[in-house]
Motif scaffolding. Structure first.
Motif, PDB file in Angstrom:
ATOM      1  N   GLN A 250       0.860  -1.185   0.000  1.00 45.80           N
ATOM      2  CA  GLN A 250       0.000   0.000   0.000  1.00 45.80           C
ATOM      3  C   GLN A 250       0.893   1.230   0.000  1.00 45.80           C
ATOM      4  OE1 GLN A 250      -2.875   0.254   3.173  1.00 45.80           O
ATOM      5  NE2 GLN A 250      -3.337   2.396   2.754  1.00 45.80           N
ATOM      6  N   LEU A 251       0.872   1.952  -1.096  1.00 38.30           N
ATOM      7  CA  LEU A 251       1.709   3.145  -1.206  1.00 38.30           C
ATOM      8  C   LEU A 251       1.141   4.242  -0.304  1.00 38.30           C
ATOM      9  CD1 LEU A 251       2.396   3.202  -5.040  1.00 38.30           C
ATOM     10  CD2 LEU A 251       3.767   2.217  -3.215  1.00 38.30           C
ATOM     11  N   ASP A 252       2.006   4.795   0.535  1.00 35.37           N
ATOM     12  CA  ASP A 252       1.567   5.788   1.523  1.00 35.37           C
ATOM     13  C   ASP A 252       1.557   7.169   0.895  1.00 35.37           C
ATOM     14  OD1 ASP A 252       0.712   6.697   3.951  1.00 35.37           O
ATOM     15  OD2 ASP A 252       2.707   6.805   4.839  1.00 35.37           O
ATOM     16  N   ILE A 253       0.663   7.370  -0.073  1.00 36.52           N
ATOM     17  CA  ILE A 253       0.660   8.629  -0.823  1.00 36.52           C
ATOM     18  C   ILE A 253       0.072   9.777  -0.020  1.00 36.52           C
ATOM     19  CG2 ILE A 253       0.640   7.533  -3.092  1.00 36.52           C
ATOM     20  CD1 ILE A 253      -2.348   7.750  -3.130  1.00 36.52           C
ATOM     21  N   TYR A 254      -0.700   9.505   1.017  1.00 37.40           N
ATOM     22  CA  TYR A 254      -1.271  10.559   1.862  1.00 37.40           C
ATOM     23  C   TYR A 254      -0.587  10.633   3.223  1.00 37.40           C
ATOM     24  CZ  TYR A 254      -4.928   9.711  -1.575  1.00 37.40           C
ATOM     25  OH  TYR A 254      -5.610   9.511  -2.749  1.00 37.40           O
ATOM     26  N   ARG A 255       0.486   9.909   3.390  1.00 34.03           N
ATOM     27  CA  ARG A 255       1.235   9.849   4.649  1.00 34.03           C
ATOM     28  C   ARG A 255       0.362   9.307   5.794  1.00 34.03           C
ATOM     29  NH1 ARG A 255       6.161  11.826   6.445  1.00 34.03           N
ATOM     30  NH2 ARG A 255       6.229  12.017   8.719  1.00 34.03           N
ATOM     31  N   GLN A 256      -0.604   8.520   5.460  1.00 30.39           N
ATOM     32  CA  GLN A 256      -1.487   7.965   6.487  1.00 30.39           C
ATOM     33  C   GLN A 256      -0.742   7.005   7.398  1.00 30.39           C
ATOM     34  OE1 GLN A 256      -4.511   5.312   5.024  1.00 30.39           O
ATOM     35  NE2 GLN A 256      -5.892   5.750   6.733  1.00 30.39           N
ATOM     36  N   LEU A 257       0.012   6.084   6.802  1.00 37.64           N
ATOM     37  CA  LEU A 257       0.699   5.071   7.603  1.00 37.64           C
ATOM     38  C   LEU A 257       1.841   5.687   8.400  1.00 37.64           C
ATOM     39  CD1 LEU A 257       0.757   2.219   4.945  1.00 37.64           C
ATOM     40  CD2 LEU A 257      -0.907   2.625   6.766  1.00 37.64           C
ATOM     41  N   ARG A 258       2.520   6.653   7.835  1.00 36.89           N
ATOM     42  CA  ARG A 258       3.605   7.300   8.584  1.00 36.89           C
ATOM     43  C   ARG A 258       3.058   8.201   9.687  1.00 36.89           C
ATOM     44  NH1 ARG A 258       6.890   9.417   3.490  1.00 36.89           N
ATOM     45  NH2 ARG A 258       4.785   9.198   2.636  1.00 36.89           N
ATOM     46  N   ASN A 259       1.886   8.789   9.476  1.00 32.29           N
ATOM     47  CA  ASN A 259       1.252   9.535  10.568  1.00 32.29           C
ATOM     48  C   ASN A 259       0.899   8.606  11.722  1.00 32.29           C
ATOM     49  OD1 ASN A 259       1.403  12.086   9.457  1.00 32.29           O
ATOM     50  ND2 ASN A 259      -0.592  11.959   8.463  1.00 32.29           N
ATOM     51  N   ALA A 260       0.418   7.410  11.394  1.00 33.30           N
ATOM     52  CA  ALA A 260       0.132   6.439  12.446  1.00 33.30           C
ATOM     53  C   ALA A 260       1.406   6.040  13.183  1.00 33.30           C
ATOM     54  CB  ALA A 260      -0.546   5.212  11.847  1.00 33.30           C
ATOM     55  N   ARG A 261       2.514   5.914  12.447  1.00 33.90           N
ATOM     56  CA  ARG A 261       3.794   5.624  13.100  1.00 33.90           C
ATOM     57  C   ARG A 261       4.224   6.771  14.008  1.00 33.90           C
ATOM     58  NH1 ARG A 261       8.684   6.820   9.448  1.00 33.90           N
ATOM     59  NH2 ARG A 261       7.827   8.856  10.027  1.00 33.90           N
ATOM     60  N   ASP A 262       4.090   8.005  13.537  1.00 23.88           N
ATOM     61  CA  ASP A 262       4.482   9.152  14.353  1.00 23.88           C
ATOM     62  C   ASP A 262       3.596   9.290  15.581  1.00 23.88           C
ATOM     63  OD1 ASP A 262       6.377   9.610  12.441  1.00 23.88           O
ATOM     64  OD2 ASP A 262       5.263  11.194  11.422  1.00 23.88           O
ATOM     65  N   ALA A 263       2.303   8.956  15.452  1.00 24.57           N
ATOM     66  CA  ALA A 263       1.425   8.983  16.620  1.00 24.57           C
ATOM     67  C   ALA A 263       1.869   7.951  17.647  1.00 24.57           C
ATOM     68  CB  ALA A 263      -0.021   8.720  16.201  1.00 24.57           C
ATOM     69  N   ALA A 264       2.308   6.783  17.175  1.00 23.72           N
ATOM     70  CA  ALA A 264       2.830   5.778  18.106  1.00 23.72           C
ATOM     71  C   ALA A 264       4.090   6.276  18.796  1.00 23.72           C
ATOM     72  CB  ALA A 264       3.104   4.473  17.360  1.00 23.72           C
ATOM     73  N   ALA A 265       4.934   7.017  18.072  1.00 20.37           N
ATOM     74  CA  ALA A 265       6.136   7.581  18.699  1.00 20.37           C
ATOM     75  C   ALA A 265       5.771   8.609  19.761  1.00 20.37           C
ATOM     76  CB  ALA A 265       7.034   8.207  17.636  1.00 20.37           C
ATOM     77  N   GLN A 266       4.752   9.432  19.488  1.00 21.53           N
ATOM     78  CA  GLN A 266       4.311  10.400  20.489  1.00 21.53           C
ATOM     79  C   GLN A 266       3.789   9.691  21.737  1.00 21.53           C
ATOM     80  OE1 GLN A 266       4.684  13.629  20.349  1.00 21.53           O
ATOM     81  NE2 GLN A 266       5.191  13.960  18.200  1.00 21.53           N
ATOM     82  N   ARG A 267       3.048   8.624  21.556  1.00 23.64           N
ATOM     83  CA  ARG A 267       2.530   7.892  22.716  1.00 23.64           C
ATOM     84  C   ARG A 267       3.644   7.140  23.444  1.00 23.64           C
ATOM     85  NH1 ARG A 267      -1.932   7.468  19.007  1.00 23.64           N
ATOM     86  NH2 ARG A 267      -3.740   8.537  19.936  1.00 23.64           N
ATOM     87  N   TYR A 268       4.667   6.780  22.728  1.00 21.67           N
ATOM     88  CA  TYR A 268       5.843   6.167  23.370  1.00 21.67           C
ATOM     89  C   TYR A 268       6.503   7.156  24.320  1.00 21.67           C
ATOM     90  CZ  TYR A 268      10.824   4.876  23.510  1.00 21.67           C
ATOM     91  OH  TYR A 268      12.109   4.610  23.910  1.00 21.67           O
ATOM     92  N   VAL A 269       6.691   8.387  23.866  1.00 26.61           N
ATOM     93  CA  VAL A 269       7.266   9.412  24.737  1.00 26.61           C
ATOM     94  C   VAL A 269       6.298   9.742  25.868  1.00 26.61           C
ATOM     95  CG1 VAL A 269       8.208  11.745  24.818  1.00 26.61           C
ATOM     96  CG2 VAL A 269       8.635  10.304  22.828  1.00 26.61           C
TER      97      VAL A 269
END
Length: 651
Positions: A161-180
């Motif tokens: 699934q090509l992340d053309i809208y940055r949807q999957l990377r936004n989900a990754r960044d949200a996980a990083a925020q919750r990690y912190v």
């Protein structure tokens, strides 16, 4: 003019499949135009410039636990609790769980590839095209295909699934925020743990002094009882005085037993926090009345944004909620999914490895929601509501923190003045007891005057002890309210953003490999961690630390027992102490900065607030709370004033 030539000038309409494709693309494009608008949150009032008129060029939250308390017995208890407390270990595991979510989300935007053999049996109906076509086997002339026939396949399949809208990377960044945020939650518990141990420790001192007070009062009463008995035997007084003194002695002896029980319970509370079985808690209560913990420097209100772990946790939760909105928004748009496969396929295993058995396919799916998008719309609206919850939680956390600091500072001031007044009261009552005892011995006053004076002395000492305990507790809570207690020493502030190493100078490649090995027992996931934490921690290419996980007292520091402290005799420190707290690097914006915020201009709407991270959600965005859209102003988050200039600067 030739009619045939005239007709040849007409435009040739596109083929029907192309027109159908264009229509589908137009419908899919229009599907993203019906996204519900985001709701604006209610703004909060600006953050005051001082704590009810109090500011300071420095902040006591910068002090480590050793520098603030300076009591070897108390520090030994704190270190033992930090190494063994089970609730802290549970929160450490929550940090570990949050790190695995980053790993899972970072793999979602990469291709998924599978490989392996497939064995099966297929029998198509003779009344279908596939079944009717099964006639002659070209490799065995004159024979028919068997029906059913075998299915033999071996190969690889790819789905991406090509992340053309940055949807999957936004989900990754949200996980990083919750990690912190999980790390900050652990740090908030760490501060509360240190404060609770200190409160109970000073409570034990106060109870010791109450026992000492009762012993002195009982000694006075027994002396007066002897005088009353002597006067009775000399027929100079009645039995009533003897009975009253005896009753008062028994009353204080009974109260002493109750206080002893309270001492046992408070000691066991400390033992529970330190995760050890009931045992005496060593302490030195001799200088209780003159005990001074440390002076308090309150800084300015904007310091709370960088020193309070609960505020930093709420900020990370807010940014994660903003990213969740972007993830939900992308569901309205069509997604591009690539499916491909290559391998060998045959109906007979003997044909499987022939060149003619090679098969493959490549399919590009550009699909999106067209009708009945209620589930997508509901998820988007729910994400928007959760983001509003995060905004209001952030605002409420700041208000609670500011109110708590004001309450604690007024407690320190009022209880300190009350202690001084009660000291003067106690001095006068001690003199009154001496005078009453002397007059009673020479029959110049009644026994009731002696009883009253001794009872007033006991009550005054008890009130002084209780007020002194409240004063010490107020200092402990004020230090906690300012955000102090997450570090054992102030020198450790620049060391670790644990378990993220070397956060002060950024996250270098060697550091990310160590972090990957710390969480996942392998350095091969360092790129995923580095990419997800890039918006939180700046990137630093060279690694300038030989030991990124040290020195840290909470990770590699062995507790130093206090003099004659038996707490380590039966409860040795485990081989792997818990991770360190979450120090604050100095070169990061917002809550991770160890230096005061730069003086903002008067026109700045969010002066003193954390600066938005480029490419990351901005908690100060009030236009539509889109974490990736610029925000011209920030009416819903607090506004603060710069630190007053008095010629001093904070390192």
């Amino acid at each position: 003019m030739d009619p045939s030539a005239k007709s040849s000038c007409k435009p040739v309409p596109p083929p029907v499949p192309i027109r159908a494709l264009n229509a589908c693309l137009a419908l899919l494009a229009l599907s993203g135009c019906a996204i519900p608008p985001l709701r604006r949150p209610q703004p909060m009032p600006p953050l005051p410039a001082s704590f009810v008129g109090e500011t300071a060029p420095t902040n006591s939250a910068e002090l480590g636990v050793e520098e603030f308390y300076q009591d070897p017995y108390l520090l030994s208890l704190i270190e033992h609790a930090l190494a063994n407390n089970r609730e802290l270990k549970i929160l450490n595991e929550e940090v570990q769980i949050a790190s695995t979510e980053i790993l899972a989300r970072s793999g979602a935007y990469l291709p998924f590839m599978t490989a392996g053999p497939v064995l099966g049996l297929d029998r198509p109906s003779n009344r279908t095209i596939d079944g009717a076509a099964l006639k002659f086997d070209e490799y065995v002339p004159g024979k028919l295909f068997s029906n059913p026939h075998g299915v033999y396949q071996i190969g690889t399949n790819l789905t991406w699934q090509l992340d053309i809208y940055r949807q999957l990377r936004n989900a990754r960044d949200a996980a990083a925020q919750r990690y912190v945020a999980a790390i900050e939650r652990r740090n908030d518990f760490l501060i509360n743990l240190v404060a609770e141990i200190a409160e109970n420790y000073y409570r034990l001192m106060a109870l010791d002094k109450r026992i000492e007070n009762l012993d002195q009062i009982i000694a006075f009463l027994e002396q007066s009882l002897q005088v009353a008995q002597a006067r009775k035997e000399a027929a100079r007084d009645t039995e009533l005085a003897v009975l009253r003194f005896e009753a008062e002695v028994r009353r204080n002896q009974s109260e002493k037993l109750i206080i002893n029980q309270s001492i046992i319970e408070v000691e066991n509370r400390i033992n529970l926090l330190a995760y050890r079985y009931p045992q005496p808690v060593p302490r030195n209560s001799a200088a209780f009345y003159d005990l001074v913990i440390h002076s308090l420097d309150v800084g300015i209100p904007s310091d709370l944004l960088q020193y309070r772990p609960d505020i930093r946790q709420a900020e990370r939760q807010l940014q994660a909620a903003g990213l969740d909105v972007e993830v939900a928004r992308a569901n309205f748009y069509p997604q591009l999914i690539l499916d491909a496969g290559v391998g060998l396929q045959a109906f007979n295993i003997s044909y499987l490895f022939m060149p003619q058995a090679v098969a493959g396919n490549v399919i590009a799916n550009f699909i999106g929601p067209l009708v009945n998008r209620r589930a997508i719309r509901a998820e988007f609206l729910a994400s928007d509501a959760r983001q509003k919850q995060a905004v209001y939680s952030y605002q409420l956390t700041i208000l609670k923190a500011f109110t708590e600091v004001v309450n604690r500072l007024t407690e320190v001031r009022n209880y300190t003045q009350s202690v001084e007044i009660k000291r003067a009261q106690l001095l006068a009552l001690e003199q009154a007891v001496d005078v009453a005892n002397q007059l009673f011995q020479f029959a110049r006053t009644e026994y009731l005057d002696v009883l009253t004076a001794q009872r007033d002395l006991r009550d005054a000492r008890t009130a002084l002890i209780d007020t002194k305990e409240l004063q010490l507790t107020a200092f402990v809570r004020a230090y906690q309210a300012l955000g102090g207690g997450a570090l054992l020493r102030s020198a450790d502030r620049s060391q670790l953003l644990d378990p993220i190493p070397n956060a002060e100078l950024g996250l270098s490649k060697p550091d990310s490999k160590r972090l990957s090995a710390f969480h996942f027992n392998s350095p091969r996931f360092s790129h995923a961690l580095r990419a997800s934490l890039r918006g939180i921690i700046p990137e630093n290419h060279p690694s300038t630390f030989a030991n990124p996980f040290g020195p840290n007292p909470f990770l590699h520091h062995e507790p130093t027992p206090a003099p004659d402290d038996p707490l380590n005799a039966d409860n040795p420190t485990p081989d792997q102490p818990p991770p360190a707290p979450f120090p604050i690097p100095s070169n990061l914006p917002g809550p991770f900065a160890s230096s005061p915020p730069s003086q903002p201009s008067p026109s700045s709407p969010a002066a003193g607030l954390p600066a938005p991270i480029p490419g990351e959600p901005n908690p100060t965005d009030s236009s539509d709370l889109n974490p990736r859209s610029p925000a011209p102003s920030d009416p819903q988050l607090p506004q603060v004033s710069p630190r007053p200039s008095n010629g001093q600067t904070k390192e």
